[in-house]
Enzyme design. Structure first.
Site, PDB file in Angstrom:
ATOM      1  N   LYS A   1      61.568  16.745  26.684  1.00 15.51           N
ATOM      2  CA  LYS A   1      62.504  17.403  25.770  1.00 15.51           C
ATOM      3  C   LYS A   1      63.568  18.082  26.619  1.00 15.51           C
ATOM      4  O   LYS A   1      63.257  18.931  27.454  1.00 15.51           O
ATOM      5  CB  LYS A   1      61.733  18.452  24.933  1.00 15.51           C
ATOM      6  CG  LYS A   1      62.277  18.706  23.556  1.00 15.51           C
ATOM      7  CD  LYS A   1      63.627  19.369  23.513  1.00 15.51           C
ATOM      8  CE  LYS A   1      63.539  20.874  23.488  1.00 15.51           C
ATOM      9  NZ  LYS A   1      64.895  21.476  23.506  1.00 15.51           N
TER      10      LYS A   1
ATOM     11  N   GLU B   1      56.795  28.122  33.739  1.00 15.70           N
ATOM     12  CA  GLU B   1      57.712  28.750  34.693  1.00 15.70           C
ATOM     13  C   GLU B   1      58.635  29.634  33.868  1.00 15.70           C
ATOM     14  O   GLU B   1      59.430  29.132  33.071  1.00 15.70           O
ATOM     15  CB  GLU B   1      58.544  27.688  35.427  1.00 15.70           C
ATOM     16  CG  GLU B   1      57.765  26.841  36.401  1.00 15.70           C
ATOM     17  CD  GLU B   1      57.213  27.628  37.583  1.00 15.70           C
ATOM     18  OE1 GLU B   1      57.711  28.738  37.869  1.00 15.70           O
ATOM     19  OE2 GLU B   1      56.272  27.128  38.214  1.00 15.70           O
TER      20      GLU B   1
ATOM     21  N   CYS C   1      66.451  31.653  37.096  1.00 14.99           N
ATOM     22  CA  CYS C   1      65.302  32.565  37.088  1.00 14.99           C
ATOM     23  C   CYS C   1      65.057  33.115  38.476  1.00 14.99           C
ATOM     24  O   CYS C   1      64.366  34.105  38.638  1.00 14.99           O
ATOM     25  CB  CYS C   1      64.073  31.882  36.520  1.00 14.99           C
ATOM     26  SG  CYS C   1      63.645  30.431  37.422  1.00 14.99           S
TER      27      CYS C   1
ATOM     28  N   GLU D   1      64.912  41.121  32.423  1.00 18.05           N
ATOM     29  CA  GLU D   1      65.786  40.066  32.910  1.00 18.05           C
ATOM     30  C   GLU D   1      66.996  39.919  31.981  1.00 18.05           C
ATOM     31  O   GLU D   1      66.843  39.554  30.819  1.00 18.05           O
ATOM     32  CB  GLU D   1      65.004  38.749  32.946  1.00 18.05           C
ATOM     33  CG  GLU D   1      65.782  37.605  33.552  1.00 18.05           C
ATOM     34  CD  GLU D   1      64.976  36.299  33.598  1.00 18.05           C
ATOM     35  OE1 GLU D   1      64.315  35.977  32.591  1.00 18.05           O
ATOM     36  OE2 GLU D   1      65.023  35.611  34.627  1.00 18.05           O
TER      37      GLU D   1
END
Ligand code: UN1
Length: 486
Positions: A180, A255, A289, A385
């Site tokens: 995907k 992740e 990230c 974040e």
């Protein structure tokens, strides 16, 4: 008004065919630098498309798994060459659909080919271990076998590197794949499907879908035909993927985010540390990230480092990502722009904004590189974040203190230290809460042949890339093989 589209609507790649979504629904993707420009139309796939792709992968699995690994690897060599041949086109498309500056898009497109070439080498590496038996006439060994159909749910921020670093080991070890693509960067990933199609990959080994995670991703997570899910994306979605998949005994690898520190010791090469801080915090508009979110600078050099960083920000080239000189381009979409600007607004009451903080283009979703200082370690920006070009400076006295403060977040993806002191390096590599540790280089970046992954809240399950990928994409069995007595 949308500008005219020059390209035909794209299709999914399922069972070796190019297919529209079952519902016929599509969605438009716009350029984050010039949002009036539609850069592509893609299938808005749903659960039905996911089921068809899972079925195609299931049908292809026995013969794909039965192929000798060197034959599987031969497709990888061809697909890598196809990627290299169209790398510039892939890079241009990546920049147009998700705004990554062209200089980084070019590197990422080529990196995808390197990942495939590395993975192909697995055909010549061991897949088990031989042990001394404890009885006569026995062979005792371990063996790694493919799982079956694996589901890969990938993000838009590394729209070719991440799909490829998941699908390469998945296929190489004999699994078949439903991939995907990130909603915001479908064109880039479809190039990979085209390159494998050109390479003559057997139908159904790789199936690629565009559309929303809430529809396609959700079906991959819930469908009993999918044996493993590898997911890269946000913490809340990752957590729900883990809960749903593990409840049905599906293997999961996550992740997730990071809140990565960069420590600058007084003895560091300051020029290099400034470069690393700038690149880590602002390249790809901070949408990695592995981006540098917190910069801890030792007291003695804090003032000079800050001045140098601010000069570097002033000299940085910000703007049209298609300009190969530009270092910082737009963020991915209007929602991201608004969220980042709102987080900056809130942070203004927690500390001092030294530079940036505003939208830097009337059309493009461009945010000027932003640096804060004076934030408490508990401030939102110090802990959460914010996925954009925003970073913060902190001063510290001794290394102990810096490591403790750097570790005081729930994330643990990457971390970096700049110093010439071997003692400090050994303390840092031994104690910093991060899965990827850099000494005298920036927090972002990942080589293809070594493990990649975080600790603490940044990940779950075996790490990706390099030989580590075999852990997730295979099941290990132990064989007690006694010979017949006569
Ligand atoms: C890199 O720093 O080159 O989504 C890779 C991300 C990470 C990959 C970073 N999973 O940003």
């Amino acid at each position: 008004m949308a500008e005219t589209l020059t390209r035909a609507p794209a299709r999914n790649y399922v069972g070796g065919e190019w297919r529209e979504s079952a519902s016929g629904e599509t969605y438009e993707k716009r350029n984050p630098w010039r949002p009036s420009q539609v850069v592509g139309v893609y299938p808005a796939s749903d659960a039905e498309d996911a089921r068809a792709a899972i079925e195609a992968a299931r049908a292809a699995f026995p013969s794909w798994a039965a192929l000798p690994a060197a034959q599987r690897a031969a497709f990888f060599g061809k697909a890598a060459a196809a990627i290299e041949a169209r790398a510039e086109r892939i890079a241009q498309d990546m920049t147009a659909e998700m705004g990554k500056p062209l200089r980084e898009s070019r590197l990422e497109a080529l990196r995808a080919a390197v990942i495939l070439r590395y993975a192909a080498g697995e055909a010549w590496r061991p897949i088990g271990e031989m042990y001394e038996p404890s009885v006569p006439n026995q062979r005792l060994y371990t063996l790694r076998r493919p799982l079956g159909v694996v589901g890969l749910i990938t993000p838009w921020n590394f729209p070719i590197a991440i799909p490829v670093w998941k699908l390469a080991p998945a296929l190489m070890y004999g699994n078949t794949v439903v991939l995907k693509l990130g909603y915001e960067a479908p064109r880039t990933g479809l190039h990979v499907a085209e390159c494998f199609a050109e390479a003559g990959l057997p139908a159904g080994a790789l199936n690629v879908l565009t559309g929303a995670g809430s529809k396609v991703g959700a079906e991959l997570v819930r469908n009993p035909g999918v044996r493993a899910i590898s997911f890269t994306g946000s913490v809340p979605v990752g957590r729900s993927v883990r809960e749903e998949a593990t409840a049905r005994d599906c293997r999961v690898q996550l992740e997730l985010g990071g809140h990565n520190p960069l420590l600058v010791m007084a003895d560091a090469e300051l020029d290099r540390a400034v470069e690393a801080a700038y690149a880590g915090a602002f390249w790809s508009a901070g949408q990695k990230c592995t981006a540098t979110r917190r910069i801890f600078v030792q007291d003695e050099v804090y003032e000079v480092f800050r001045e140098q960083l601010l000069s570097r920000v002033a000299a940085g080239k910000v703007g049209d990502p298609a300009d190969p000189e530009v270092e910082v381009g737009p963020v991915v979409n209007e929602g991201a722009l608004e969220d980042i600007l709102a987080a900056i607004e809130r942070a203004k009451s927690d500390g001092t904004m030294l530079v940036g903080g505003e939208r830097a283009d009337v059309d493009g979703y461009l945010i000027a590189p932003t640096v804060f200082e004076g934030l408490a370690d508990t401030a939102e920006l110090s802990c959460e974040e914010v996925f954009g070009p925003v970073t913060a400076l902190y001063s510290f006295g001794a290394l102990d203190e810096a490591i403790e403060r750097a570790n005081a977040v729930r994330f643990g993806l990457s971390a970096s230290i700049f110093t010439r002191d071997l003692h400090a390096v050994q303390r840092f590599t031994g104690e910093i809460g991060a899965g990827i540790i850099h000494v005298n280089s920036q927090t972002a970046g990942a080589d293809v042949h070594v493990p990649f992954g975080g600790v603490k809240g940044s990940g779950w399950g075996p790490h990706e890339q390099g030989r580590a990928a075999i852990e997730f994409y295979t099941e290990a069995v132990t064989v007690y093989q006694d010979a017949p007595l006569s």
